[in-house]
Scaffold this motif. Structure first.
Motif, PDB file in Angstrom:
ATOM      1  N   GLY A  81       0.734  -1.164   0.040  1.00  0.00           N
ATOM      2  CA  GLY A  81       0.119  -0.133   0.429  1.00  0.00           C
ATOM      3  C   GLY A  81       0.916   0.921   0.879  1.00  0.00           C
TER       4      GLY A  81
ATOM      5  N   GLN B  22      -4.222   4.072  -4.300  1.00  0.00           N
ATOM      6  CA  GLN B  22      -5.128   4.168  -3.434  1.00  0.00           C
ATOM      7  C   GLN B  22      -6.430   3.518  -3.191  1.00  0.00           C
TER       8      GLN B  22
ATOM      9  N   SER C 261      -5.149  -0.341  -3.713  1.00  0.00           N
ATOM     10  CA  SER C 261      -4.953  -1.008  -2.040  1.00  0.00           C
ATOM     11  C   SER C 261      -6.080  -0.982  -0.869  1.00  0.00           C
ATOM     12  N   GLU C 262      -6.720   0.440  -1.173  1.00  0.00           N
ATOM     13  CA  GLU C 262      -8.306  -0.292   0.064  1.00  0.00           C
ATOM     14  C   GLU C 262      -8.666  -1.732  -0.712  1.00  0.00           C
ATOM     15  N   CYS C 263      -8.889  -1.118  -2.006  1.00  0.00           N
ATOM     16  CA  CYS C 263     -10.087  -3.239  -2.373  1.00  0.00           C
ATOM     17  C   CYS C 263      -8.603  -4.842  -2.086  1.00  0.00           C
TER      18      CYS C 263
ATOM     19  N   LYS D 141      -6.590  -4.833   0.679  1.00  0.00           N
ATOM     20  CA  LYS D 141      -5.684  -4.658   2.051  1.00  0.00           C
ATOM     21  C   LYS D 141      -4.542  -5.316   2.462  1.00  0.00           C
ATOM     22  N   GLY D 142      -5.048  -6.785   2.424  1.00  0.00           N
ATOM     23  CA  GLY D 142      -3.833  -7.392   2.638  1.00  0.00           C
ATOM     24  C   GLY D 142      -2.788  -7.363   1.477  1.00  0.00           C
TER      25      GLY D 142
END
Lengths: 131, 131
Positions: free
Chosen positions: B26, B63, B66-68, B70-71
């Protein structure tokens, strides 16, 4: 190494010409003649999604493609990149899918062995509606 | 021409390392630092489908990615092909999309200008469930 790369590019360009001809006309013999017997390909979606093995499977697939796009597909080539064994063609295509307007962006990656294509991977860059 | 190709490959490999780091963690600043101000990219589907223009749009997009995921996403690089201006990376990725198992095949095509990436096209080779 440079000679290998040149042969790879020459073979892949010839195969791509036949591929383009197949998509435009439904005549696939010239393209199929350039595939090795153990040819395999990866397709992103639908009935042929995933890994498909063997030249007969390829023959079925390309006939199926030409049934889906009866009027043929027109290609616009944007980029060609390569290394010693592999050539990637990025292009846009346009036609009619079961009679409905169709547009997409595609990348196909041809792996060359000798004077033939031994495998290929296809990727979709758009949604079938715009390119 | 060979020198140009070498620079293109070096710059694209560096950018791809940062891209891979961004997808895993991320943290996108290093990748974003390598984009030209007029950077544009084509994405195949969803909210960012089509042509996206400008570095700020790219920042938003990564961004959002990286929200979609998360891991983070783990990449396996399969092929790199290039010419004087462009480098294509074919890879498989794996992770969790909003908590659900996710796998795909991807081709990304980076266009290099000087020591930066000026545009990029992404293509999907599978369906998000297998690779």
């Amino acid at each position: 190494m440079a000679q290998e790369s040149n042969n790879t590019l020459t073979v892949a360009h010839q195969a791509f010409e036949h591929f383009q001809h197949g998509l435009a006309t439904g005549e696939w013999n010239q393209f199929l003649d350039m595939l090795t017997e153990d040819f395999s390909f990866w397709f992103p979606a639908g009935k042929y999604h995933g890994l498909n093995q063997g030249k007969e499977r390829a023959r079925e697939f390309f006939q199926y493609v030409s049934e889906c796009f009866k009027g043929g597909l027109t290609l616009t080539l944007d980029q060609v990149t390569s290394n010693e064994t592999t050539v990637v063609f990025e292009f846009r295509d346009e036609g009619a899918l079961f009679g409905e307007p169709y547009k997409n962006r595609i990348a196909v990656s041809f792996d060359v062995r000798g004077n033939k294509i031994c495998s290929y991977r296809e990727y979709f860059g758009s949604d079938g509606k715009s390119n």
